[in-house]
Design an enzyme around this catalytic site. Structure first.
Site, PDB file in Angstrom:
ATOM      1  N   LYS A  81      15.092  79.398  46.844  1.00 10.41           N
ATOM      2  CA  LYS A  81      15.013  78.235  45.951  1.00 10.41           C
ATOM      3  C   LYS A  81      15.299  76.963  46.754  1.00 10.41           C
ATOM      4  O   LYS A  81      16.280  76.917  47.499  1.00 10.41           O
ATOM      5  CB  LYS A  81      16.110  78.421  44.891  1.00 10.41           C
ATOM      6  N   LYS A  82      14.463  75.961  46.594  1.00 15.53           N
ATOM      7  CA  LYS A  82      14.653  74.769  47.435  1.00 15.53           C
ATOM      8  C   LYS A  82      15.143  73.557  46.649  1.00 15.53           C
ATOM      9  O   LYS A  82      15.580  72.569  47.221  1.00 15.53           O
ATOM     10  CB  LYS A  82      13.334  74.448  48.137  1.00 15.53           C
ATOM     11  N   GLY A  89      16.323  74.794  31.899  1.00 12.04           N
ATOM     12  CA  GLY A  89      16.509  75.737  33.004  1.00 12.04           C
ATOM     13  C   GLY A  89      17.421  75.216  34.107  1.00 12.04           C
ATOM     14  O   GLY A  89      17.158  75.426  35.301  1.00 12.04           O
ATOM     15  N   GLY A 117      28.475  54.713  16.555  1.00 11.68           N
ATOM     16  CA  GLY A 117      27.300  54.729  17.436  1.00 11.68           C
ATOM     17  C   GLY A 117      26.029  54.979  16.647  1.00 11.68           C
ATOM     18  O   GLY A 117      26.013  55.791  15.726  1.00 11.68           O
ATOM     19  N   ARG A 120      31.514  48.322  15.028  1.00 13.25           N
ATOM     20  CA  ARG A 120      32.867  48.880  15.069  1.00 13.25           C
ATOM     21  C   ARG A 120      33.828  47.778  14.661  1.00 13.25           C
ATOM     22  O   ARG A 120      33.585  46.602  14.926  1.00 13.25           O
ATOM     23  CB  ARG A 120      33.180  49.408  16.472  1.00 13.25           C
ATOM     24  N   GLU A 142      28.685  63.414  30.187  1.00 17.35           N
ATOM     25  CA  GLU A 142      29.369  62.228  30.728  1.00 17.35           C
ATOM     26  C   GLU A 142      30.886  62.269  30.527  1.00 17.35           C
ATOM     27  O   GLU A 142      31.632  61.745  31.329  1.00 17.35           O
ATOM     28  CB  GLU A 142      28.808  60.947  30.109  1.00 17.35           C
ATOM     29  N   GLU A 171      20.546  74.808  36.708  1.00 20.40           N
ATOM     30  CA  GLU A 171      21.287  75.802  37.503  1.00 20.40           C
ATOM     31  C   GLU A 171      22.756  75.855  37.096  1.00 20.40           C
ATOM     32  O   GLU A 171      23.398  76.896  37.161  1.00 20.40           O
ATOM     33  CB  GLU A 171      21.192  75.454  38.994  1.00 20.40           C
ATOM     34  N   ASP A 177      29.085  66.347  17.275  1.00 19.64           N
ATOM     35  CA  ASP A 177      30.483  66.766  17.356  1.00 19.64           C
ATOM     36  C   ASP A 177      31.244  66.621  16.029  1.00 19.64           C
ATOM     37  O   ASP A 177      32.459  66.430  16.033  1.00 19.64           O
ATOM     38  CB  ASP A 177      31.201  65.996  18.475  1.00 19.64           C
ATOM     39  N   GLY A 183      27.551  62.777  25.708  1.00 23.51           N
ATOM     40  CA  GLY A 183      28.448  63.803  25.156  1.00 23.51           C
ATOM     41  C   GLY A 183      29.871  63.434  25.513  1.00 23.51           C
ATOM     42  O   GLY A 183      30.310  63.668  26.626  1.00 23.51           O
ATOM     43  N   ARG A 184      30.537  62.798  24.567  1.00 23.72           N
ATOM     44  CA  ARG A 184      31.873  62.245  24.848  1.00 23.72           C
ATOM     45  C   ARG A 184      32.895  63.340  25.096  1.00 23.72           C
ATOM     46  O   ARG A 184      33.457  63.467  26.169  1.00 23.72           O
ATOM     47  CB  ARG A 184      32.337  61.379  23.674  1.00 23.72           C
ATOM     48  N   GLN A 228      18.891  57.999  25.658  1.00 23.54           N
ATOM     49  CA  GLN A 228      18.995  59.172  24.772  1.00 23.54           C
ATOM     50  C   GLN A 228      19.266  58.785  23.320  1.00 23.54           C
ATOM     51  O   GLN A 228      19.177  59.600  22.418  1.00 23.54           O
ATOM     52  CB  GLN A 228      20.135  60.094  25.230  1.00 23.54           C
TER      53      GLN A 228
HETATM   54  P1  ADP Z   1      31.947  57.202  14.979  1.00 23.50           P
HETATM   55  O1  ADP Z   1      31.862  57.061  13.513  1.00 23.50           O
HETATM   56  O2  ADP Z   1      30.601  57.280  15.629  1.00 23.50           O
HETATM   57  O3  ADP Z   1      32.894  58.315  15.397  1.00 23.50           O
HETATM   58  P2  ADP Z   1      33.939  55.223  15.824  1.00 23.50           P
HETATM   59  O4  ADP Z   1      34.946  56.244  16.208  1.00 23.50           O
HETATM   60  O5  ADP Z   1      33.697  54.094  16.783  1.00 23.50           O
HETATM   61  O6  ADP Z   1      32.502  55.825  15.555  1.00 23.50           O
HETATM   62  O7  ADP Z   1      34.388  54.606  14.423  1.00 23.50           O
HETATM   63  C1  ADP Z   1      33.627  53.594  13.789  1.00 23.50           C
HETATM   64  C2  ADP Z   1      34.548  52.655  13.044  1.00 23.50           C
HETATM   65  O8  ADP Z   1      35.258  53.385  12.039  1.00 23.50           O
HETATM   66  C3  ADP Z   1      35.656  52.022  13.875  1.00 23.50           C
HETATM   67  O9  ADP Z   1      35.241  50.867  14.567  1.00 23.50           O
HETATM   68  C4  ADP Z   1      36.664  51.654  12.805  1.00 23.50           C
HETATM   69  O10 ADP Z   1      36.283  50.465  12.150  1.00 23.50           O
HETATM   70  C5  ADP Z   1      36.531  52.818  11.822  1.00 23.50           C
HETATM   71  N1  ADP Z   1      37.582  53.811  12.096  1.00 23.50           N
HETATM   72  C6  ADP Z   1      37.590  54.777  13.051  1.00 23.50           C
HETATM   73  N2  ADP Z   1      38.719  55.506  13.006  1.00 23.50           N
HETATM   74  C7  ADP Z   1      39.478  54.976  11.993  1.00 23.50           C
HETATM   75  C8  ADP Z   1      40.766  55.274  11.452  1.00 23.50           C
HETATM   76  N3  ADP Z   1      41.514  56.272  11.926  1.00 23.50           N
HETATM   77  N4  ADP Z   1      41.224  54.486  10.449  1.00 23.50           N
HETATM   78  C9  ADP Z   1      40.464  53.486   9.953  1.00 23.50           C
HETATM   79  N5  ADP Z   1      39.238  53.159  10.415  1.00 23.50           N
HETATM   80  C10 ADP Z   1      38.743  53.896  11.412  1.00 23.50           C
END
Ligand code: ADP
Length: 330
Positions: free
Chosen positions: A222-223, A194, A19, A80, A231, A196, A138, A179-180, A262
């Site tokens: 509080k209204k 702030g 991402g 990816r 997410e 709730e 994370d 936030g996965r 975001q």
């Molecule tokens: P992030 O790096 O943000 O956690 P992803 O989990 O989508 O993103 O991983 C990005 C890319 O990294 C994946 O599309 C894949 O090509 C490679 N990748 C992720 N996990 C593995 C793995 N266990 N083994 C080999 N390649 C991986």
């Protein structure tokens, strides 16, 4: 962490993967400029692992790094690659890197990208250092990831705006933030805005507790209220919460899903500085002959952490902040 003879490195390849996150450009710029400063050649790998597999490499010069520091997204593109999970694809990537004369890599991404990098290193001895870039914060082994601060600030600005309309109409709002698997964005935004109540994986708030909370506020006069929801795995969770609250209490909640806004936009000063520090630290690690690790920050200091110690571990939101959020909104 592995060691390798640093004097073998003449050319460094940089890629962004997974991402995108604001500040990735600042990290590319820093890694590239520090490498160039030390007399190394630099190549950009376009689009992450898919670009490594198709051999899409571009030269990087001092000039090509101009005017990108303040830009969101990643000029190198990101992607990816399901294929990269296969050993033969990684062998092809390693062959492409060798053919292009790329001796070592800086991988800017999250846990998944680092897992792929680690395998490429273990199977083909490609020296790689990771730079944590993801809005989710994370990644274990670093206090902060690049993009997190910007994402929190964007969400916070939205929440301040929503509060104006919530207060004017006496409304209950549920704002869904990204936030996965973790609640870093939700908690920071909740405390700073702030809120709730904050729903996120590490915080076991029930719908009944949230309703009690809203009722307690109403009894005090509080209204309007704002609840924050991370997410989780499935975006749109805020609609399920609104429905559950309506069924149990009759309260009608408006839902606002902030989503990909975001992830975009100009990085904050904090993210630009973090990205500049970590991009440089990654190149410095390679120049010391260190790899199979990530460059992060711990207690304000730049550190390198072996992938072995960081990958596969869950970083969780500190209890102190969770408890503070609970007490401040009681
Ligand atoms: P992030 O790096 O943000 O956690 P992803 O989990 O989508 O993103 O991983 C990005 C890319 O990294 C994946 O599309 C894949 O090509 C490679 N990748 C992720 N996990 C593995 C793995 N266990 N083994 C080999 N390649 C991986």
């Amino acid at each position: 962490m592995s060691k390798f003879p640093a004097d073998q490195i003449k050319t460094i390849g940089i890629y962004t993967s997974g991402g995108d996150a604001p500040g990735m450009n600042a990290a590319i710029r820093s890694a590239a400029r520090i490498a160039l400063y030390h007399g190394l050649d630099v190549r950009g790998i376009v689009g992450g692992y898919p670009g490594m597999l198709s051999g899409e490499f571009v030269p990087i010069t001092q000039g090509s790094m101009g005017n990108i520091l303040q830009r969101g997204g990643t000029i190198l593109k990101t992607g990816r690659s399901p294929e990269f999970h296969q050993a033969d694809a990684r062998a092809k990537a390693a062959a492409n890197l060798r053919a292009a004369g790329i001796d070592a890599l800086v991988c800017i991404g999250g846990d998944g990208s680092f897992a792929g990098a680690r395998l490429l290193h273990q199977e083909h001895r490609v020296p790689i250092v990771g730079v944590p870039g993801t809005i989710d914060n994370d990644v274990f082994g670093t206090d902060f990831t690049i993009g997190f601060d910007t994402a929190v600030n964007i969400a916070l600005e939205a929440i301040d705006r929503i509060r104006d309309t919530a207060a004017s109409h006496d409304r209950l709002f549920i704002v869904e933030v990204m936030g996965r698997d973790s609640g870093f964005i939700a908690v920071d935004v909740g405390v700073a805005g702030g809120a709730e109540e904050i729903f996120f994986p590490e915080n076991a708030v029930t719908v009944d507790e949230a309703i009690d909370h809203i009722r307690r506020g109403m009894a005090r006069g509080k209204k309007s209220s704002i609840l924050i929801a991370a997410e989780g795995r499935k975006p749109g969770r805020a609609y399920d919460l609104a429905e559950a609250i309506r069924k149990k209490s009759g309260f009608e909640a408006k839902v606002c899903i902030l989503g990909h806004v975001q992830r975009g936009g100009s990085p904050t000063a904090a993210d630009r500085i973090l990205a500049s520090r970590l991009g440089a630290a990654a190149v410095d690690a390679l120049r010391r002959g260190e790899c199979d690790c990530l460059a992060g920050v711990k207690g304000g200091q730049v550190v390198t952490v072996p992938f072995e110690q960081a990958l596969g571990k869950k970083k969780t939101v500190g209890r102190e902040l969770i408890e503070l959020a609970r007490m401040l909104s009681y």
